[in-house]
Structures are given as C-alpha cells and as structure tokens.
Design a protein around this motif. Sequence first.
Motif, mmCIF file in Angstrom:
data_model
loop_
_atom_site.group_PDB
_atom_site.id
_atom_site.type_symbol
_atom_site.label_atom_id
_atom_site.label_comp_id
_atom_site.label_asym_id
_atom_site.label_seq_id
_atom_site.Cartn_x
_atom_site.Cartn_y
_atom_site.Cartn_z
ATOM 1 N N UNK A 92 -2.692 -12.864 5.555
ATOM 2 C CA UNK A 92 -3.216 -11.280 5.616
ATOM 3 C C UNK A 92 -5.238 -11.821 4.061
ATOM 4 N N UNK B 266 -9.775 -4.437 7.064
ATOM 5 C CA UNK B 266 -8.884 -5.128 7.421
ATOM 6 C C UNK B 266 -7.744 -5.092 6.991
ATOM 7 N N UNK C 180 -5.274 -2.050 6.245
ATOM 8 C CA UNK C 180 -4.476 -2.056 7.548
ATOM 9 C C UNK C 180 -3.465 -2.784 7.698
ATOM 10 N N UNK C 181 -3.747 -4.089 7.543
ATOM 11 C CA UNK C 181 -2.765 -5.108 7.886
ATOM 12 C C UNK C 181 -1.589 -4.754 6.843
ATOM 13 N N UNK D 166 -0.609 -1.669 5.747
ATOM 14 C CA UNK D 166 -0.274 -0.403 6.207
ATOM 15 C C UNK D 166 0.981 -0.833 7.471
ATOM 16 N N UNK D 167 0.574 -1.947 7.345
ATOM 17 C CA UNK D 167 1.290 -2.250 9.203
ATOM 18 C C UNK D 167 2.683 -3.112 8.512
ATOM 19 N N UNK D 168 2.122 -3.856 7.472
ATOM 20 C CA UNK D 168 3.735 -4.642 6.747
ATOM 21 C C UNK D 168 4.655 -3.710 6.708
ATOM 22 N N UNK E 204 4.957 -0.857 7.742
ATOM 23 C CA UNK E 204 5.498 -0.075 8.797
ATOM 24 C C UNK E 204 6.670 -0.995 9.430
ATOM 25 N N UNK E 205 6.601 -1.781 9.374
ATOM 26 C CA UNK E 205 7.006 -3.342 10.415
ATOM 27 C C UNK E 205 8.413 -3.193 9.152
ATOM 28 N N UNK F 103 10.954 0.412 9.727
ATOM 29 C CA UNK F 103 11.374 -0.448 11.251
ATOM 30 C C UNK F 103 12.540 -1.312 11.132
ATOM 31 N N UNK G 56 5.094 4.635 3.385
ATOM 32 C CA UNK G 56 3.194 4.669 3.695
ATOM 33 C C UNK G 56 3.013 6.127 2.379
#
Lengths: 314, 316
Positions: A91, A98, A101-102, A104-106, A108-109, A112, A219
């Motif tokens: 990352x 970028x 964003x990466x 934030x995705x981490x 969220x994953x 879930x 987040x």
Amino acid sequence: MPAFLAAYDFLLVSMVLAAVLALSLYLPLMAGQLSLASPGFYALGGYIAAIISTKVFPPAAGLYPVPLVLLEMAVAAVASGVLGVIVGVPALRLRGIFLALATIAFVEILRVISLNLDVTGGAIGIFGVPQPFASQIHYMSLAIPLLVLCMLFAARLERSRTGRALVALREDELAADAMGVNPTRYKVLAFTVGAMIAGVVGALSAHFINTWNSRQGTFDTGVSLMAFVLIGGSRTFVGPVVGGLVLTALPEALRGIADVGGLPGWLAQFLRDGRLIIFGVMIALGTVFFPHGLITPALLERLGRGRRHRVEAA
Amino acid sequence: MSSSLLLQQVLNGLAIGSVYAIFALGYTLIFSILRIINFTHGAIFTLGAYATYALTGARFGFNGLLANAALPLHLPFVLALIGGALFAAVSGVIVERLAFRPLRTRGSDPLLTLVSSLGVAVALVNVIQYLFGAEAYSYPADPFGQLPSAMNFGTSTEPVLVRTVQVIIFGVSMVVLALLTVLMNATRTGKALRAVAEDTVTASLLGINTDRLILLTFVISGFLGGVSGTLIGLSVGIAGPYFGIAFGLKGLAVIVLGGLGDIPGAVVGGLLIGLAESFVPAQYIAYREAVPFALLFVVLLLRPQGLLGRAVVQKV
C-alpha cells in the motif's frame, strides 16, 4: 479530587487512550503519509483481547489478572505489526490520496469480515469482556504509562536519524530518495509502528469498554483521529496528544457549559447534541487557518524560551 | 446457474451499477478539474434524498429538532426528484465556496482539501441528524402511480422478474447519463470543461473563465449526487443520515476502478461494481458489502491508474 475522579473516570481514561491513538495516526503522517488505517488495527487489537479474555481463558471469579491484559496487549502489538507490514509494503507504494483510499478500503474490509465471522460474534460482537480493575479509574495505571511510553518514543524518534528521514520524505520524497533515504522502508516502518500502537490501544479498550463489536474502529473513528492530529498539530508529537486529550473532553465540556444555564434553550440544546457538527466545522476551518494545527514546533520553542527567560530572571 | 437467473442477476447488477455510475461521475468530474476527492459527495447524496422526501410532502419522524415537520406541498415524485437534485446542486455550490475555494486561493496541499471536505461532510450529515433524527425513511409507496411490483423480461414459462423500481432507476440513470454526455461532448461549455480538466492554467490563458466552470462542475456534481441519493432511497429506503457516507465510500471504489478523473471509466467502473455485487453467491451474501473495497484495494495495488486510465509519469 476523588469525587472529580469518580465522576469523570470514564472520560479521563478515554482522553488518554484517544491521545495514544492519535499518535498512531501521527507516525505515518510524519513521513507525509495520510493513512486512515489506525481504526482497523484498533479493531483488530480489541478483538484479540476480547477473544483471549472470554474464550481462551475461561472466566473465573474475581478480577481478571492484569498480567493477562499485558499479554493480550503484546499479542495485539505483534499481530498488528505483522498485518501492518503485510498491508503496508504494497500500500505504501501509493501516495497521497491513493494511500488514504486504500486504507479506507482496508478498514471497511476488516469491518465486514468482523461482522460475519463467528469468532468475532458477528453483528452482536463480544459482550462481557472481563474487568481487571475494581474501578474504571484504575485503567489509568495502564493507560498513562502507555501514553508516556509512546510520547517518549515519538520524542526520541523526532530527534533521531530515522525521524529526520521521515520528515525528509514528507517535505520532498524524490529529493529524500536521491539523498539515499529508502522511501518504502521508512514509510512501512512508520506505518507499522503506528499499527502496533493502535492494536495495543484496542486491546486495552476492549476491557475498558467491556464489549467489542464491528462498530468499534470504523471510518468515523478515522475521521475523529484525523481531527485530533490536524487540529492539535501535525508537526510535533505534542500536537496529536493535546488534540486527543482536549477534543475528547470537548463534548463533556460543552455539555457542562450547556448545563450551567442562562443560555438560550436552542444554544444549550446545540451544545449538548451538536458535537459532531462542531467537530466537522472545526476540521474544515482548521485546514484553512491552521494548516499545521494549533501546536507547532515554533510555538513550543517560543514557550520553552519564555520559560528559560523567567528562570534566568529569577 | 440457469440462463434466466443469470439474466436476472445481470439486470439487477446493471440497475444498481447505473446509479453507482452517475454518483461516481460526480466525484470524477471534480477530480478531473481540481485533482481532489470531494468527500462531501456522500453527504450531498444524503441531502438530495432527504430533500426529495421533504418535497413529496412526507412527514419527518419524532426525533430531531424538526420533529413531525412536513412541507405544505405534495409534489409528484418526478418533480420532487428533480427538486431534490437541484437542492443538492445548490448545496454543492455552497460547499465549493466554504470548503474548497478558501484552500484553492491559498494554494494548499490537496491532502488538506481532502481533510477539509471530510470535515464539511461530517458537519452536513450531523446537521441532518440534528434536524431530522437518525431514523430511516422510505418514499411513499407507488411513487409513479399504479405499476406492477415486478416486470417480466423472460417468457411466461421461464420468467425473468426484475423489480419495477430497478427498471425505473436504470431508466433515470440512463437519461441523466445521456444528458451529461451531450453536455460534455456537444456543447461549448462541455468543451471548456474538458479544456480546464486537461490544463487549468492554459485554459484560463485561452480566455476560459475557470472559476465559473469550477462552480458549474460543483453544480453538476451536486445534481448527480442528489439524483443518486433519491434513486437509492427509492430502491432500499433512506437508512438515516449516514447512508450517504457509506455509499460515498463505495463510490470511491468505482472511481478508482475506472481511473480517477476518467469519465467513461466512472461509468464502466460503476456498472462493473454493480455486476460484481449482484454475482456474489448466495452463501457469501454477507460479504457483499466488502466487494467494492476488495476491488478498490486490488486495483490500487495492481493498476493505480484504473482500468481505462493512463499511467502518470512523475516529472521532476
């Protein structure tokens, strides 16, 4: 004083933990990397502590042993560190937006996944994380040393070769690279240490708030942490610490002002419930008027010089 | 998987994907011109959905400062949708003035702008929560009159049923997309917008009023955000003020997949993510929420310029 401590025990411990957590976001930012990954590692650390204390060691009568809490914190640090390297190496080749964003995705994953695994208790989470102390204020005996340790580390870091390398990366990555600073190595280092700190805070927090679920470390937490660092100050470790302490206390302070009375009803109501509105506006205004935060190295130097003058005069 | 089920999944994926597409276009238009990510886009999405709800004359709940409030008018749903989107567009302009222009005139770091827009987003969403409470709302039933609840795209022996709402959503998104395509490719304004996106300084030297076009970009972006808010609200209901923030995060996955600032890329990315979500096998359905983020992560690592983007060569 004891009455004050008893009334505000939860808030005081929260303030200290927030200050430590803010440092975990500050470390990658020292190298100019805006990473919002801290809440993910915080959540991971919390789950590790909650699972160890409720499932690995069967609940016994009396208080939960403090050494086991320390063990959980160590396990959380190691696990977060390992995950930090695994996520950080790929990352941190990304820059600026970028990377944000990466991460934030981490987060969220992870959220879930924790929402769907059996071991993390699914949507309900893990209840009844055992208490190592008879009273909440005693969490200070772990939280304060943790904060002091992290502050000492950050203070030493800022004066070391590694710290200067990080700052060089923040100011100009290409130039730093050309001068022989390995960007990926130092960025991953800062990111991983930040991850470990967040994991440790999560482990302690799981005991402190007694329950852990997928709403911890999301987040939103990342936005709050960012506010702590950016409003407090992003150019010296003192900034995030003060930001974490003050901004965590702010809602309580606002509620206190509202309760004093004499204010128009709508204003008192707003001070009680509008915490996040005020937060958001402060972040937005802060970026315009105090791009480096309220506490800057220059300010600290002025304060330090002032004190020295007084000492000399006396 | 039978062919009729396959077709059904494709149609559902395209419907939701088309909303992702127009929502993400709002992000990507602003990125193409200002090179910043506008985190308020999710909040604008919420604003649009709530404004439409208010314009239909529906009543708000028991919590919040404006408990039980309702507008004294009952617009037909189509007009309320347009009104809600216009409200969102005006909000986009206000956001530009408050969160972006002050930083732009100071020549601030793009990361600071990102942070500032996050701050405004948090404030906006919480203002909505403060005024209307955190409860979920749904639009009046049958907003388009008496329509069947599902349409059959197959034969009577092998039905392919798609919810009527999905068909409407797809239709509205396509209309919006067509309008935007015409605006961008067949008008002088569109040409100017593309010129500003290519190079702001050169465009202003050529006599293009860049400040006005930036404002226009926020109007269009806000409109797109508002329409998508209402469409998603129509499909799954308005799940409280924060539902735009969650959707906004998914929209980030769309624009990264398509390439930041790439307009056709945003459409392709939106449709792909919609399809990817609808093809998650039933036993892993709980993990569907993670699909856009997993894609985002993988694309960032393997192809940061996006599927359709060009690699940017860093100049020293």
